[in-house]
Structure formats: structure tokens, C-alpha cells
Design an enzyme around this catalytic site. Structure first.
Site, mmCIF file in Angstrom:
data_model
loop_
_atom_site.group_PDB
_atom_site.id
_atom_site.type_symbol
_atom_site.label_atom_id
_atom_site.label_comp_id
_atom_site.label_asym_id
_atom_site.label_seq_id
_atom_site.Cartn_x
_atom_site.Cartn_y
_atom_site.Cartn_z
ATOM 1 N N THR A 231 51.776 4.295 -3.068
ATOM 2 C CA THR A 231 52.663 4.191 -3.774
ATOM 3 C C THR A 231 52.291 2.665 -4.693
ATOM 4 O OG1 THR A 231 54.642 4.502 -4.219
ATOM 5 C CG2 THR A 231 53.072 6.321 -4.797
ATOM 6 N N ARG A 233 50.597 -0.741 -2.498
ATOM 7 C CA ARG A 233 49.952 -1.513 -2.683
ATOM 8 C C ARG A 233 48.551 -1.230 -2.182
ATOM 9 N NH1 ARG A 233 51.265 -2.164 -6.679
ATOM 10 N NH2 ARG A 233 51.110 -4.585 -8.222
ATOM 11 N N ASP A 257 48.280 6.467 -4.561
ATOM 12 C CA ASP A 257 48.297 5.815 -5.967
ATOM 13 C C ASP A 257 47.443 4.773 -5.645
ATOM 14 O OD1 ASP A 257 48.841 6.633 -8.694
ATOM 15 O OD2 ASP A 257 50.598 4.785 -8.369
ATOM 16 N N GLU A 262 40.464 -0.124 -5.253
ATOM 17 C CA GLU A 262 40.623 0.109 -6.264
ATOM 18 C C GLU A 262 40.127 -0.635 -7.561
ATOM 19 O OE1 GLU A 262 45.101 1.083 -6.036
ATOM 20 O OE2 GLU A 262 45.122 -0.128 -7.819
ATOM 21 N N HIS A 294 46.621 5.058 -9.813
ATOM 22 C CA HIS A 294 47.379 3.811 -9.751
ATOM 23 C C HIS A 294 48.972 4.422 -11.023
ATOM 24 C CE1 HIS A 294 48.303 -0.761 -8.156
ATOM 25 N NE2 HIS A 294 49.815 0.078 -9.205
HETATM 26 P P1 NAI Z 1 61.457 -4.723 -4.444
HETATM 27 O O1 NAI Z 1 61.332 -6.306 -4.360
HETATM 28 O O2 NAI Z 1 62.776 -4.777 -4.806
HETATM 29 O O3 NAI Z 1 61.521 -3.826 -2.838
HETATM 30 C C1 NAI Z 1 60.619 -4.473 -2.051
HETATM 31 C C2 NAI Z 1 61.234 -4.557 -0.659
HETATM 32 O O4 NAI Z 1 60.211 -4.208 0.336
HETATM 33 C C3 NAI Z 1 62.211 -5.405 0.010
HETATM 34 O O5 NAI Z 1 63.255 -4.568 -0.080
HETATM 35 C C4 NAI Z 1 61.642 -6.332 1.041
HETATM 36 O O6 NAI Z 1 62.606 -6.813 1.707
HETATM 37 C C5 NAI Z 1 60.969 -4.704 1.565
HETATM 38 N N1 NAI Z 1 60.075 -5.825 2.572
HETATM 39 C C6 NAI Z 1 59.697 -6.921 2.438
HETATM 40 N N2 NAI Z 1 58.295 -7.384 3.253
HETATM 41 C C7 NAI Z 1 58.368 -5.399 4.348
HETATM 42 C C8 NAI Z 1 58.165 -5.248 5.641
HETATM 43 N N3 NAI Z 1 56.525 -6.542 5.856
HETATM 44 N N4 NAI Z 1 58.672 -4.586 6.641
HETATM 45 C C9 NAI Z 1 59.319 -3.370 5.959
HETATM 46 N N5 NAI Z 1 59.618 -3.993 4.377
HETATM 47 C C10 NAI Z 1 59.822 -5.878 3.765
HETATM 48 O O7 NAI Z 1 60.002 -4.044 -4.797
HETATM 49 P P2 NAI Z 1 60.103 -2.936 -5.763
HETATM 50 O O8 NAI Z 1 60.241 -2.508 -7.152
HETATM 51 O O9 NAI Z 1 60.771 -2.118 -5.204
HETATM 52 O O10 NAI Z 1 57.995 -2.314 -5.422
HETATM 53 C C11 NAI Z 1 57.705 -2.041 -4.468
HETATM 54 C C12 NAI Z 1 55.822 -1.948 -4.799
HETATM 55 O O11 NAI Z 1 55.710 -1.018 -5.872
HETATM 56 C C13 NAI Z 1 55.756 -3.421 -5.289
HETATM 57 O O12 NAI Z 1 55.407 -4.366 -4.051
HETATM 58 C C14 NAI Z 1 54.449 -3.275 -5.665
HETATM 59 O O13 NAI Z 1 53.205 -4.046 -5.277
HETATM 60 C C15 NAI Z 1 54.016 -1.804 -6.095
HETATM 61 N N6 NAI Z 1 54.479 -0.943 -7.229
HETATM 62 C C16 NAI Z 1 53.611 0.048 -7.526
HETATM 63 C C17 NAI Z 1 53.440 0.461 -8.621
HETATM 64 C C18 NAI Z 1 52.575 1.579 -8.958
HETATM 65 O O14 NAI Z 1 52.431 1.682 -10.081
HETATM 66 N N7 NAI Z 1 52.540 3.028 -8.263
HETATM 67 C C19 NAI Z 1 54.136 0.316 -9.496
HETATM 68 C C20 NAI Z 1 55.579 -0.824 -9.793
HETATM 69 C C21 NAI Z 1 55.077 -1.411 -7.864
#
Ligand code: NAI
Length: 328
Positions: A231, A233, A257, A262, A294
Site C-alpha cells: 500500500t 508505492r 493498492d 498506475e 490507490h
Molecule cells: P513514515 O515516514 O512515517 O515512515 C516510513 C518508514 O520507512 C520510516 O520509519 C523509515 O525509517 C522507513 N524506511 C525508510 N527507508 C527504508 C528502507 N530502505 N527499509 C525499511 N524501512 C525504511 O511514512 P508513512 O506515513 O508511514 O508512509 C509510508 C508510505 O506509505 C509513504 O511513503 C507513502 O508512499 C505511502 N502512502 C500510501 C497511501 C495510500 O493511499 N496507499 C497513503 C499515504 C501514504
């Protein structure tokens, strides 16, 4: 300040219009068209534009927006991999986003996908509608007692970890930073997570070092019969390799998702089109794959939080204050 909204859908207008009277300093103009270098050239008298995940906010769009006098790009989403921040900084355009509007909304959708592929809800729904009450081929597995591997334990990953914990799963995770709220989670190396998880859910952002992190090599390290959920990217998964893995019967189920390619489809009704994306069509052909468009973020609570934060971002910019949501 006038804000021109791109790719504005009825639900966007509804959630922003609901609160706009509280912000008399802001005038909102909704455009259905998507942001691109071409459409950016039509922006007039708007100091700000508001864009979304499917918008093209690349270097050329930024250059054109600058020419049109735009000073602020308001992303009404968390992800910003579609924004050229370097170009924005070069042209003195501030970019702000909505960092966390409802992590639970996305995490609940991730679990919905996992439950659906596990218990074949997508097939059962159609079957019963046709008066077919057979259970043949619908057997699932208990999540209780199984291992959930969460990749990325930020806001959404943490919410997903809590949901999995609530299901009675053993929760393991991989992240460079350990989330102190998750005392029930065991952090492991990525290879270990891939090898022992029954359910793998991706919650890390798309960056250069996470692009195609799920590829043939990492898929081969996974347990046979794993459920994979994305969910986050689409670019995190190399779709051609995923298709190979599905054909080799690696996965019990896959719930997406987000998926590569997409951008053209997202939030559009293309039911009369012949899709020219071969990988998307191939993904859709598998019985154990569910794709949604999405919609992880798409709850009333999340839409409310998105509009509220976006408007507050605009006000902070107007006042020359910092909102903590700036990307450059
Ligand atoms: P966040 O910034 O709170 O958490 C991201 C986490 O990923 C952090 O703890 C970071 O240290 C970790 N991370 C970074 N690089 C990594 C790696 N190589 N391996 C493992 N962990 C790693 O972000 P949040 O709010 O949790 O969102 C996560 C993702 O969800 C966003 O980047 C966005 O792409 C996606 N998203 C999807 C939505 C949807 O409707 N499907 C809606 C909102 C966000």
C-alpha cells in the site's frame, strides 16, 4: 491567496468546501485536469497550486509554474516522490505536504487486502451473487499465530503492526530506525524477515534505495505461500519479477493498492478503454491477486485531515511561519 487545485474530484471539493469558510484569506479554484507542464501554463493569478500523488510535479512543471508566478505547491498527500524538490528550491517554490493524515486508514486497507486475498473474498462475493455456494478453492489460512513482517515502521507501518498484533500474529519488522512505541515487535534484518514472514506488508517510502526492493532475488528469499501486500508505492516492487514469482506459485496471494504504471489509471474511469499497459493487465489476470486503485487513504477521517492540514499549510505560508510540513 488563490489556490488552483489540480485533479480535483467531487470528494476533494466536498471536503475542502466544508471548511473553506474558516479560511477567508484563501480562494479555492478547482480544476479537474491533472497537473503537467502543459496544464501548468494555464495557471493565472494563483500563488499556490494543490497537487496529488498522480500529478506530474517534475522539473519542467516546476519551471512553468514559476513562470506563471506560483510560489507554493501544496501536496494534498504524504508521498512526494513525484515532486522535483531540487527544481522547486532552485525556482524559490516552497513545497508542503500532509505528512500523516490517517495512518490507520492506510493500515486498515492493507489488512483488508491481506484478509481478502487470504479468504478469497473477491471470488466469494462474485460466486454467491451467481447463486454458487460452493467452497471449492476458497480455503484460506488463519492469521492467528502466523508471522507478519512489516517493512518500514513509521506511522502507517506502526499502525499495521498494531493491527497484526491484535490478530494474534507474531510481528517482526525491518527498518533502519526502531519505533519505540512498538515494544511487541522484534526487529530483524531484511533477509530474515523475508525468510520467515507469512504476511509481508510494505510501508517504507519510495526512494532510490527502496526502488524495486522486491525483485526476483528478494522474492526468492521469501517463504513459499507468502502473502505480499503493497500500500506504499508501486515502484517498491519490480512488477515483471513479481509476475514471475506469481507464475512460480511463490505467493498465496498478493494485494496491491499501488503498482507501477498506475499513474494513467489512478482515480480515472477507464472501463471503455483497452489498457495498453501489459504488466497491469497481466497482474489483473491472476486469481490470487487483488488490485485497488490507490484508495488506502480514502476514508472520511483522512479526507478531513488532508483538507485541514493543507489549508493550515497555506495559512502558515501566507504568514511566513513554519508549519513543520515543508519539504524544502
Ligand atoms: P513514515 O515516514 O512515517 O515512515 C516510513 C518508514 O520507512 C520510516 O520509519 C523509515 O525509517 C522507513 N524506511 C525508510 N527507508 C527504508 C528502507 N530502505 N527499509 C525499511 N524501512 C525504511 O511514512 P508513512 O506515513 O508511514 O508512509 C509510508 C508510505 O506509505 C509513504 O511513503 C507513502 O508512499 C505511502 N502512502 C500510501 C497511501 C495510500 O493511499 N496507499 C497513503 C499515504 C501514504
Amino acid at each position: 491567496m488563490r489556490i488552483t487545485f489540480f485533479a480535483a474530484k467531487s470528494y476533494d471539493k466536498e471536503s475542502f468546501n466544508k471548511i473553506k469558510d474558516r479560511y477567508p484569506e484563501l480562494t479555492l479554484e478547482y480544476w479537474e485536469t491533472e497537473l503537467s507542464p502543459k496544464t501548468a501554463s494555464y495557471v493565472k493569478d494563483s500563488e499556490a497550486v494543490c497537487a496529488f500523488v498522480s500529478s506530474d510535479v517534475g522539473a519542467e512543471t516546476i519551471r512553468v509554474l514559476h513562470e506563471q508566478g506560483v510560489k507554493l505547491v501544496l501536496m494534498r498527500c504524504a508521498g512526494f516522490n513525484n515532486v522535483d524538490l531540487e527544481a522547486a528550491t532552485k525556482y524559490g517554490i516552497k513545497v508542503m505536504r500532509v505528512p500523516g493524515y490517517s495512518p490507520e486508514a492506510v493500515a486498515e486497507h492493507a489488512m483488508a487486502l491481506a484478509m481478502s486475498v487470504n479468504r478469497h473474498i473477491h471470488k466469494a462475493y462474485l460466486r454467491v451473487r451467481e447463486n454458487n455456494f460452493s467452497l471449492q478453492g476458497l480455503v484460506g489460512v488463519n492469521f492467528y499465530g502466523k508471522t507478519a513482517g512489516i517493512i518500514g515502521t513509521g506511522k502507517i507501518g506502526a499502525a499495521m503492526a498494531k493491527i497484526c498484533h491484535g490478530f494474534g500474529m507474531n510481528v517482526i519488522a525491518y527498518d533502519m530506525y526502531q519505533n519505540p512505541d512498538l515494544d511487541f515487535v522484534k526487529y530483524v534484518e531484511l533477509d530474515e524477515l523475508l525468510a520467515i514472514s507469512d504476511l509481508i506488508s510494505l510501508h517504507c517510502p519510495l526512494m532510490d534505495n527502496t526502488y524495486h526492493m522486491i525483485n526476483l532475488e528478494t522474492i526468492n528469499k521469501m517463504k513459499d505461500g507468502v502473502i505480499l501486500i503493497n500500500t506504499s508505492r508501486g515502484g517498491l516492487i519490480k512488477t515483471d519479477d513479481l509476475i514471475k514469482g506469481i507464475r512460480e506459485r511463490k505467493f498465496f496471494g498478493v494485494g496491491l493498492d499501488v503498482y507501477e504504471e498506475e499513474t494513467k489509471n489512478v482515480f480515472e474511469n477507464r472501463e471503455d478503454d483497452i489498457l495498453d499497459h501489459s504488466t497491469t493487465s497481466r497482474l489483473l489476470s491472476f486469481p490470487n491477486v487483488i488490485v485497488t486503485s490507490h484508495q488506502g487513504f480514502f476514508t472520511e477521517e483522512a479526507l478531513g485531515a488532508i483538507s485541514e492540514t493543507t489549508m493550515n499549510n497555506a495559512i502558515a505560508f501566507l504568514k511566513g511561519e513554519t508549519a513543520g510540513t515543508e519539504l524544502n
